[in-house]
Design a protein around this motif. Structure first.
Motif, PDB file in Angstrom:
ATOM      1  N   ALA A 306       0.836  -1.206   0.000  1.00  0.00           N
ATOM      2  CA  ALA A 306       0.000   0.000   0.000  1.00  0.00           C
ATOM      3  C   ALA A 306       0.870   1.254   0.000  1.00  0.00           C
ATOM      4  O   ALA A 306       0.554   2.251  -0.659  1.00  0.00           O
ATOM      5  CB  ALA A 306      -0.930  -0.012   1.213  1.00  0.00           C
ATOM      6  N   VAL A 307       1.964   1.208   0.749  1.00  0.00           N
ATOM      7  CA  VAL A 307       2.891   2.344   0.766  1.00  0.00           C
ATOM      8  C   VAL A 307       3.482   2.558  -0.624  1.00  0.00           C
ATOM      9  O   VAL A 307       3.559   3.684  -1.131  1.00  0.00           O
ATOM     10  CB  VAL A 307       4.008   2.111   1.802  1.00  0.00           C
ATOM     11  CG1 VAL A 307       5.047   3.223   1.728  1.00  0.00           C
ATOM     12  CG2 VAL A 307       3.424   2.017   3.196  1.00  0.00           C
ATOM     13  N   ARG A 308       3.894   1.471  -1.241  1.00  0.00           N
ATOM     14  CA  ARG A 308       4.471   1.570  -2.591  1.00  0.00           C
ATOM     15  C   ARG A 308       3.461   2.145  -3.568  1.00  0.00           C
ATOM     16  O   ARG A 308       3.772   3.019  -4.381  1.00  0.00           O
ATOM     17  CB  ARG A 308       4.937   0.188  -3.056  1.00  0.00           C
ATOM     18  CG  ARG A 308       5.548   0.196  -4.465  1.00  0.00           C
ATOM     19  CD  ARG A 308       5.722  -1.210  -4.986  1.00  0.00           C
ATOM     20  NE  ARG A 308       4.443  -1.925  -5.072  1.00  0.00           N
ATOM     21  CZ  ARG A 308       3.547  -1.710  -6.031  1.00  0.00           C
ATOM     22  NH1 ARG A 308       3.756  -0.815  -6.979  1.00  0.00           N
ATOM     23  NH2 ARG A 308       2.408  -2.389  -6.026  1.00  0.00           N
ATOM     24  N   SER A 309       2.226   1.666  -3.490  1.00  0.00           N
ATOM     25  CA  SER A 309       1.192   2.112  -4.422  1.00  0.00           C
ATOM     26  C   SER A 309       0.912   3.605  -4.270  1.00  0.00           C
ATOM     27  O   SER A 309       0.778   4.330  -5.266  1.00  0.00           O
ATOM     28  CB  SER A 309      -0.083   1.297  -4.195  1.00  0.00           C
ATOM     29  OG  SER A 309      -1.106   1.701  -5.076  1.00  0.00           O
ATOM     30  N   ARG A 310       0.856   4.097  -3.018  1.00  0.00           N
ATOM     31  CA  ARG A 310       0.581   5.518  -2.803  1.00  0.00           C
ATOM     32  C   ARG A 310       1.704   6.391  -3.356  1.00  0.00           C
ATOM     33  O   ARG A 310       1.468   7.401  -4.000  1.00  0.00           O
ATOM     34  CB  ARG A 310       0.381   5.805  -1.310  1.00  0.00           C
ATOM     35  CG  ARG A 310      -0.919   5.283  -0.738  1.00  0.00           C
ATOM     36  CD  ARG A 310      -1.260   5.993   0.572  1.00  0.00           C
ATOM     37  NE  ARG A 310      -0.202   5.887   1.564  1.00  0.00           N
ATOM     38  CZ  ARG A 310      -0.069   4.870   2.425  1.00  0.00           C
ATOM     39  NH1 ARG A 310      -0.931   3.860   2.384  1.00  0.00           N
ATOM     40  NH2 ARG A 310       0.892   4.864   3.300  1.00  0.00           N
ATOM     41  N   ALA A 311       2.935   5.972  -3.094  1.00  0.00           N
ATOM     42  CA  ALA A 311       4.073   6.764  -3.573  1.00  0.00           C
ATOM     43  C   ALA A 311       4.160   6.737  -5.098  1.00  0.00           C
ATOM     44  O   ALA A 311       4.447   7.763  -5.735  1.00  0.00           O
ATOM     45  CB  ALA A 311       5.368   6.218  -2.967  1.00  0.00           C
ATOM     46  N   GLN A 312       3.911   5.574  -5.686  1.00  0.00           N
ATOM     47  CA  GLN A 312       3.970   5.472  -7.142  1.00  0.00           C
ATOM     48  C   GLN A 312       2.883   6.335  -7.793  1.00  0.00           C
ATOM     49  O   GLN A 312       3.127   7.007  -8.790  1.00  0.00           O
ATOM     50  CB  GLN A 312       3.831   4.011  -7.577  1.00  0.00           C
ATOM     51  CG  GLN A 312       3.951   3.810  -9.084  1.00  0.00           C
ATOM     52  CD  GLN A 312       4.044   2.339  -9.449  1.00  0.00           C
ATOM     53  OE1 GLN A 312       4.345   1.498  -8.616  1.00  0.00           O
ATOM     54  NE2 GLN A 312       3.780   2.047 -10.720  1.00  0.00           N
ATOM     55  N   THR A 313       1.683   6.300  -7.220  1.00  0.00           N
ATOM     56  CA  THR A 313       0.585   7.114  -7.760  1.00  0.00           C
ATOM     57  C   THR A 313       0.905   8.595  -7.670  1.00  0.00           C
ATOM     58  O   THR A 313       0.662   9.372  -8.608  1.00  0.00           O
ATOM     59  CB  THR A 313      -0.711   6.808  -6.997  1.00  0.00           C
ATOM     60  OG1 THR A 313      -1.027   5.418  -7.144  1.00  0.00           O
ATOM     61  CG2 THR A 313      -1.861   7.648  -7.536  1.00  0.00           C
ATOM     62  N   ALA A 314       1.489   9.011  -6.538  1.00  0.00           N
ATOM     63  CA  ALA A 314       1.849  10.422  -6.369  1.00  0.00           C
ATOM     64  C   ALA A 314       2.933  10.827  -7.362  1.00  0.00           C
ATOM     65  O   ALA A 314       2.901  11.938  -7.918  1.00  0.00           O
ATOM     66  CB  ALA A 314       2.339  10.655  -4.937  1.00  0.00           C
ATOM     67  N   ALA A 315       3.902   9.942  -7.625  1.00  0.00           N
ATOM     68  CA  ALA A 315       4.961  10.249  -8.580  1.00  0.00           C
ATOM     69  C   ALA A 315       4.417  10.368  -9.995  1.00  0.00           C
ATOM     70  O   ALA A 315       4.803  11.256 -10.755  1.00  0.00           O
ATOM     71  CB  ALA A 315       6.047   9.172  -8.509  1.00  0.00           C
ATOM     72  N   GLU A 316       3.493   9.455 -10.362  1.00  0.00           N
ATOM     73  CA  GLU A 316       2.893   9.517 -11.692  1.00  0.00           C
ATOM     74  C   GLU A 316       2.058  10.786 -11.849  1.00  0.00           C
ATOM     75  O   GLU A 316       2.005  11.384 -12.929  1.00  0.00           O
ATOM     76  CB  GLU A 316       2.045   8.278 -11.943  1.00  0.00           C
ATOM     77  CG  GLU A 316       2.864   7.004 -12.089  1.00  0.00           C
ATOM     78  CD  GLU A 316       1.994   5.770 -12.232  1.00  0.00           C
ATOM     79  OE1 GLU A 316       0.760   5.900 -12.031  1.00  0.00           O
ATOM     80  OE2 GLU A 316       2.537   4.684 -12.542  1.00  0.00           O
ATOM     81  N   ALA A 317       1.428  11.218 -10.779  1.00  0.00           N
ATOM     82  CA  ALA A 317       0.624  12.444 -10.831  1.00  0.00           C
ATOM     83  C   ALA A 317       1.489  13.671 -11.089  1.00  0.00           C
ATOM     84  O   ALA A 317       0.998  14.684 -11.620  1.00  0.00           O
ATOM     85  CB  ALA A 317      -0.151  12.618  -9.524  1.00  0.00           C
ATOM     86  N   GLU A 318       2.763  13.609 -10.724  1.00  0.00           N
ATOM     87  CA  GLU A 318       3.680  14.721 -10.976  1.00  0.00           C
ATOM     88  C   GLU A 318       4.303  14.660 -12.364  1.00  0.00           C
ATOM     89  O   GLU A 318       5.175  15.471 -12.698  1.00  0.00           O
ATOM     90  CB  GLU A 318       4.790  14.739  -9.912  1.00  0.00           C
ATOM     91  CG  GLU A 318       4.294  15.145  -8.539  1.00  0.00           C
ATOM     92  CD  GLU A 318       5.438  15.500  -7.608  1.00  0.00           C
ATOM     93  OE1 GLU A 318       6.605  15.384  -8.032  1.00  0.00           O
ATOM     94  OE2 GLU A 318       5.154  15.920  -6.470  1.00  0.00           O
ATOM     95  N   GLY A 319       3.894  13.680 -13.160  1.00  0.00           N
ATOM     96  CA  GLY A 319       4.370  13.610 -14.536  1.00  0.00           C
ATOM     97  C   GLY A 319       5.587  12.747 -14.756  1.00  0.00           C
ATOM     98  O   GLY A 319       6.148  12.757 -15.861  1.00  0.00           O
ATOM     99  N   GLY A 323       8.377   3.943 -15.087  1.00  0.00           N
ATOM    100  CA  GLY A 323       9.557   3.324 -14.474  1.00  0.00           C
ATOM    101  C   GLY A 323      10.084   4.111 -13.297  1.00  0.00           C
ATOM    102  O   GLY A 323      10.382   3.546 -12.239  1.00  0.00           O
ATOM    103  N   GLU A 324      10.208   5.443 -13.463  1.00  0.00           N
ATOM    104  CA  GLU A 324      10.689   6.285 -12.367  1.00  0.00           C
ATOM    105  C   GLU A 324       9.725   6.249 -11.189  1.00  0.00           C
ATOM    106  O   GLU A 324      10.155   6.183 -10.026  1.00  0.00           O
ATOM    107  CB  GLU A 324      10.857   7.715 -12.869  1.00  0.00           C
ATOM    108  CG  GLU A 324      11.990   7.903 -13.866  1.00  0.00           C
ATOM    109  CD  GLU A 324      12.025   9.303 -14.445  1.00  0.00           C
ATOM    110  OE1 GLU A 324      13.125   9.802 -14.734  1.00  0.00           O
ATOM    111  OE2 GLU A 324      10.928   9.904 -14.602  1.00  0.00           O
ATOM    112  N   ALA A 325       8.433   6.289 -11.483  1.00  0.00           N
ATOM    113  CA  ALA A 325       7.443   6.239 -10.405  1.00  0.00           C
ATOM    114  C   ALA A 325       7.520   4.924  -9.649  1.00  0.00           C
ATOM    115  O   ALA A 325       7.358   4.884  -8.417  1.00  0.00           O
ATOM    116  CB  ALA A 325       6.045   6.444 -10.983  1.00  0.00           C
TER     117      ALA A 325
END
Length: 398
Positions: A306-319, A323-325
């Protein structure tokens, strides 16, 4: 030329010899390494004994006028011979062929050195000449022949070595090719050195004075040729080693953030144990990589998808790219698990990571380490996820 123009190349060549000495101690039976060291040592000795102050000191110590001349000629002839031997051993081939060619060059230049000594003994050179021996005695019987023999032997080595290196450089790539082209430049300078000396000597035979070619221009070319020869021989040997250690050091440094993060999960037990101060970069990197794998295994029960998913979603939201997300998500998951481990919280992640995700985490430590160092998202998600379990843990006993 000033004395420093002789002693600076001497020191530079000695530094090159120092670079190869550990390899000589380790593999002293290897003819290639022995010959490389001998070539560098002879080159350094040639410059040292050709310096005017050294010439004066040697002549005064021995009590023989111009004793330094056959000494320097012999050293340079031996240097020429061993350069040829080095190229033969370096290039390789059938062992019998290598031995046969090596023996021929050794025998030929051994006879040259003997002839130089004999001609000097037969000749008469009573006046000490520290810088213009070649042109001053260019018309003296036996001494004249000694000078010409030395120059022709040097020119022969220069021509043959240049030809061998040129042809070989056209057939190879990488560091070896670079080293061979540097050798070509060095031996062309040596060839020009001998040519200028011989031209000045020949001019004396016709009553002309071209001494500046022998006493000024030729030594300058020789001072340039010696470093070229040293660099050319060392480049294929030291170049790959330097690149390997530079890449090792870069990887070791880039793994630092992940290493330090995982080390904080169990501060009383170092991940890789104590590493001796004298350990090589490769050993240090290997221990760090092994420690990271052990640390990831240590925190595995606390890894929360769940932690990974939240951080990845936030990174993708920043563009950021997918892979980076994904790397940022894994970095946040690792950081949150480390905090949970250090605080001794219950190992009950909301969404345990899949086995494929665990394998990926172990396979990309560099990307995770970079995300830990640079990503604000990973840090923010880590802190927020660490606070929630702590609060739940306080409320449950009540």
């Amino acid at each position: 030329m000033d004395s420093s123009d002789y002693y600076i190349p001497t020191v530079a060549l000695l530094i090159g010899l120092a670079v190869k000495l550990p390899g000589l101690v380790k593999d002293w039976r290897d003819p290639l390494i022995r010959t490389v060291c001998l070539v560098i040592a002879l080159g350094s000795a040639g410059f040292f004994f050709a310096a005017p102050p050294t010439i004066a000191a040697v002549n005064q110590t021995t009590g023989i006028a111009n004793f330094s001349s056959p000494l320097v000629y012999s050293i340079i002839s031996a240097f020429s011979a061993f350069c040829l031997l080095l190229i033969v051993h370096w290039r390789g081939g059938p062992p019998e062929y290598v031995r046969r060619v090596s023996r021929r060059w050794q025998a030929g230049y051994f006879l040259v050195v003997i002839a130089l000594v004999v001609l000097f003994v037969l000749g008469d050179a009573p006046v000490d000449r520290h810088t213009d021996f070649d042109t001053y005695y260019a018309t003296t019987p036996f001494i004249r022949e000694m000078i010409v023999l030395y120059l022709l032997a040097h020119m022969t080595a220069a021509l043959v070595t240049t030809g061998l290196c040129w042809r070989w450089a056209l057939q190879v790539r990488g560091w070896l090719r670079a080293g061979l082209w540097v050798l070509v430049v060095g031996w062309l300078l040596n060839l020009t050195f001998s040519g200028l000396k011989l031209a000045a000597v020949a001019a004396r035979w016709t009553g002309q004075d071209w001494g500046v070619l022998s006493t000024t221009l030729a030594p300058l070319l020789s001072a340039l040729a010696a470093p070229c020869a040293t660099v050319g021989f060392l480049l294929p040997l030291v170049g790959p080693w330097t690149v390997f250690n530079w890449r090792t050091a870069r990887t070791y440094r880039r793994l630092g953030p992940l290493w330090r993060e995982l080390s904080s999960a169990s501060p009383r037990t170092p991940l890789a144990g104590r590493i001796p101060w004298h350990s090589s970069l490769y050993v240090r990197l290997t221990r760090r990589e092994a420690g990271i794998q052990d640390g990831l295994s240590l925190i595995r029960p606390w890894l929360d998808g769940a932690v990974r998913s939240r951080a990845q979603t936030a990174a993708e939201a920043e563009g950021l790219s997918v892979g980076e997300a994904a790397h940022i998500g894994r970095a946040a998951m690792v950081a949150a698990a480390v905090l949970a481990t250090r605080q001794d919280l219950p190992a009950k992640p909301l969404i345990p990571p899949e086995h494929a995700e665990i394998r990926t985490l172990h396979a990309v430590p560099l990307d995770v380490s970079l995300a830990l160092r640079t990503s604000e998202i990973a840090a923010a998600v880590r802190e927020s996820s660490a606070a929630s379990p702590a609060e739940d843990g306080e409320k449950s006993p009540a």
